[in-house]
Design a protein around this motif. Sequence first.
Motif, mmCIF file in Angstrom:
data_model
loop_
_atom_site.group_PDB
_atom_site.id
_atom_site.type_symbol
_atom_site.label_atom_id
_atom_site.label_comp_id
_atom_site.label_asym_id
_atom_site.label_seq_id
_atom_site.Cartn_x
_atom_site.Cartn_y
_atom_site.Cartn_z
ATOM 1 N N LEU A 32 41.726 43.159 1.209
ATOM 2 C CA LEU A 32 41.802 44.600 0.973
ATOM 3 C C LEU A 32 42.517 45.288 2.135
ATOM 4 O O LEU A 32 43.361 46.158 1.919
ATOM 5 C CB LEU A 32 40.402 45.190 0.774
ATOM 6 C CG LEU A 32 40.326 46.706 0.620
ATOM 7 C CD1 LEU A 32 41.234 47.211 -0.506
ATOM 8 C CD2 LEU A 32 38.880 47.132 0.384
ATOM 9 N N LEU A 33 42.226 44.888 3.349
ATOM 10 C CA LEU A 33 42.893 45.475 4.509
ATOM 11 C C LEU A 33 44.399 45.243 4.446
ATOM 12 O O LEU A 33 45.178 46.140 4.770
ATOM 13 C CB LEU A 33 42.319 44.892 5.805
ATOM 14 C CG LEU A 33 40.901 45.337 6.144
ATOM 15 C CD1 LEU A 33 40.349 44.536 7.308
ATOM 16 C CD2 LEU A 33 40.854 46.812 6.438
ATOM 17 N N ALA A 34 44.824 44.055 4.021
ATOM 18 C CA ALA A 34 46.256 43.758 3.897
ATOM 19 C C ALA A 34 46.900 44.668 2.857
ATOM 20 O O ALA A 34 47.998 45.186 3.065
ATOM 21 C CB ALA A 34 46.460 42.292 3.536
ATOM 22 N N LYS A 35 46.219 44.882 1.732
ATOM 23 C CA LYS A 35 46.750 45.769 0.690
ATOM 24 C C LYS A 35 46.824 47.210 1.191
ATOM 25 O O LYS A 35 47.769 47.930 0.884
ATOM 26 C CB LYS A 35 45.903 45.667 -0.579
ATOM 27 C CG LYS A 35 46.083 44.357 -1.318
ATOM 28 C CD LYS A 35 45.238 44.324 -2.566
ATOM 29 C CE LYS A 35 45.379 43.013 -3.301
ATOM 30 N NZ LYS A 35 46.664 42.868 -3.983
ATOM 31 N N LEU A 36 45.826 47.624 1.964
ATOM 32 C CA LEU A 36 45.855 48.969 2.542
ATOM 33 C C LEU A 36 47.035 49.108 3.506
ATOM 34 O O LEU A 36 47.718 50.128 3.508
ATOM 35 C CB LEU A 36 44.531 49.277 3.251
ATOM 36 C CG LEU A 36 43.334 49.574 2.340
ATOM 37 C CD1 LEU A 36 42.030 49.512 3.133
ATOM 38 C CD2 LEU A 36 43.486 50.916 1.652
ATOM 39 N N GLN A 37 47.275 48.069 4.306
ATOM 40 C CA GLN A 37 48.378 48.110 5.266
ATOM 41 C C GLN A 37 49.721 48.258 4.567
ATOM 42 O O GLN A 37 50.601 48.962 5.064
ATOM 43 C CB GLN A 37 48.380 46.863 6.141
ATOM 44 C CG GLN A 37 47.268 46.863 7.162
ATOM 45 C CD GLN A 37 47.212 45.571 7.958
ATOM 46 O OE1 GLN A 37 47.845 44.578 7.610
ATOM 47 N NE2 GLN A 37 46.440 45.573 9.030
ATOM 48 N N THR A 38 49.891 47.600 3.410
ATOM 49 C CA THR A 38 51.165 47.722 2.688
ATOM 50 C C THR A 38 51.377 49.145 2.172
ATOM 51 O O THR A 38 52.492 49.507 1.824
ATOM 52 C CB THR A 38 51.263 46.729 1.513
ATOM 53 O OG1 THR A 38 50.272 47.035 0.537
ATOM 54 C CG2 THR A 38 51.125 45.298 1.979
ATOM 55 N N ARG A 39 50.305 49.918 2.118
ATOM 56 C CA ARG A 39 50.391 51.316 1.700
ATOM 57 C C ARG A 39 50.362 52.266 2.893
ATOM 58 O O ARG A 39 50.155 53.467 2.739
ATOM 59 C CB ARG A 39 49.262 51.634 0.727
ATOM 60 C CG ARG A 39 49.511 51.004 -0.640
ATOM 61 C CD ARG A 39 48.276 51.044 -1.509
ATOM 62 N NE ARG A 39 48.570 50.613 -2.863
ATOM 63 C CZ ARG A 39 48.709 49.343 -3.242
ATOM 64 N NH1 ARG A 39 48.590 48.376 -2.362
ATOM 65 N NH2 ARG A 39 48.956 49.032 -4.504
ATOM 66 N N GLY A 40 50.494 51.720 4.086
ATOM 67 C CA GLY A 40 50.558 52.547 5.286
ATOM 68 C C GLY A 40 49.218 53.006 5.812
ATOM 69 O O GLY A 40 49.154 53.913 6.642
ATOM 70 N N VAL A 41 48.133 52.399 5.342
ATOM 71 C CA VAL A 41 46.790 52.775 5.800
ATOM 72 C C VAL A 41 46.289 51.683 6.734
ATOM 73 O O VAL A 41 46.080 50.543 6.321
ATOM 74 C CB VAL A 41 45.817 52.945 4.611
ATOM 75 C CG1 VAL A 41 44.421 53.267 5.108
ATOM 76 C CG2 VAL A 41 46.313 54.016 3.659
ATOM 77 N N GLU A 42 46.136 52.025 7.986
ATOM 78 C CA GLU A 42 45.700 51.071 9.004
ATOM 79 C C GLU A 42 44.248 51.341 9.377
ATOM 80 O O GLU A 42 43.941 52.343 10.002
ATOM 81 C CB GLU A 42 46.570 51.205 10.265
ATOM 82 C CG GLU A 42 48.019 50.865 10.064
ATOM 83 C CD GLU A 42 48.289 49.368 10.040
ATOM 84 O OE1 GLU A 42 47.454 48.603 10.569
ATOM 85 O OE2 GLU A 42 49.325 48.987 9.480
ATOM 86 N N ILE A 43 43.368 50.451 8.931
ATOM 87 C CA ILE A 43 41.979 50.517 9.392
ATOM 88 C C ILE A 43 41.562 49.113 9.788
ATOM 89 O O ILE A 43 42.120 48.127 9.316
ATOM 90 C CB ILE A 43 41.001 51.142 8.361
ATOM 91 C CG1 ILE A 43 40.864 50.297 7.105
ATOM 92 C CG2 ILE A 43 41.415 52.540 7.993
ATOM 93 C CD1 ILE A 43 39.784 50.792 6.169
ATOM 94 N N SER A 44 40.584 49.010 10.642
ATOM 95 C CA SER A 44 40.131 47.723 11.157
ATOM 96 C C SER A 44 39.042 47.138 10.267
ATOM 97 O O SER A 44 38.477 47.823 9.418
ATOM 98 C CB SER A 44 39.584 47.904 12.573
ATOM 99 O OG SER A 44 38.425 48.726 12.534
ATOM 100 N N VAL A 45 38.748 45.869 10.501
ATOM 101 C CA VAL A 45 37.656 45.215 9.762
ATOM 102 C C VAL A 45 36.336 45.951 10.000
ATOM 103 O O VAL A 45 35.618 46.251 9.041
ATOM 104 C CB VAL A 45 37.551 43.713 10.142
ATOM 105 C CG1 VAL A 45 36.318 43.071 9.526
ATOM 106 C CG2 VAL A 45 38.807 42.964 9.709
ATOM 107 N N PRO A 46 36.000 46.272 11.264
ATOM 108 C CA PRO A 46 34.744 47.009 11.469
ATOM 109 C C PRO A 46 34.741 48.367 10.759
ATOM 110 O O PRO A 46 33.712 48.787 10.226
ATOM 111 C CB PRO A 46 34.657 47.178 12.985
ATOM 112 C CG PRO A 46 35.484 46.079 13.542
ATOM 113 C CD PRO A 46 36.595 45.876 12.553
ATOM 114 N N ALA A 47 35.884 49.054 10.743
ATOM 115 C CA ALA A 47 35.952 50.364 10.076
ATOM 116 C C ALA A 47 35.737 50.216 8.572
ATOM 117 O O ALA A 47 35.039 51.034 7.963
ATOM 118 C CB ALA A 47 37.283 51.040 10.355
#
Length: 82
Positions: A32-47
């Motif tokens: 999910l984090l990787a998919k968010l990153q492709t959309r320009g949303v950078e959040i960490s695993v803890p977040a």
Amino acid sequence: MKPRRLALGERNIVGARVTEARLAAGMKQVELLAKLQTRGVEISVPALSLLEGQKRPVSDVELKALADIFGVSADWLLGREA
């Protein structure tokens, strides 16, 4: 799945729906984090863990990206639709 270490919080109502949609898609948090990153949303695993645990509020940009990724409406993520 590891048991939750912290009790669920009350800072958002989106977290439970995100977890539900992620598990229904057979997706791990890192995916999910990787998919968010492709959309320009950078959040960490803890977040993300805090968001799913309802301890961290979600931003409007994150809400939109999550709805797009899971193919659901923002209203569904907000608990307004069954």
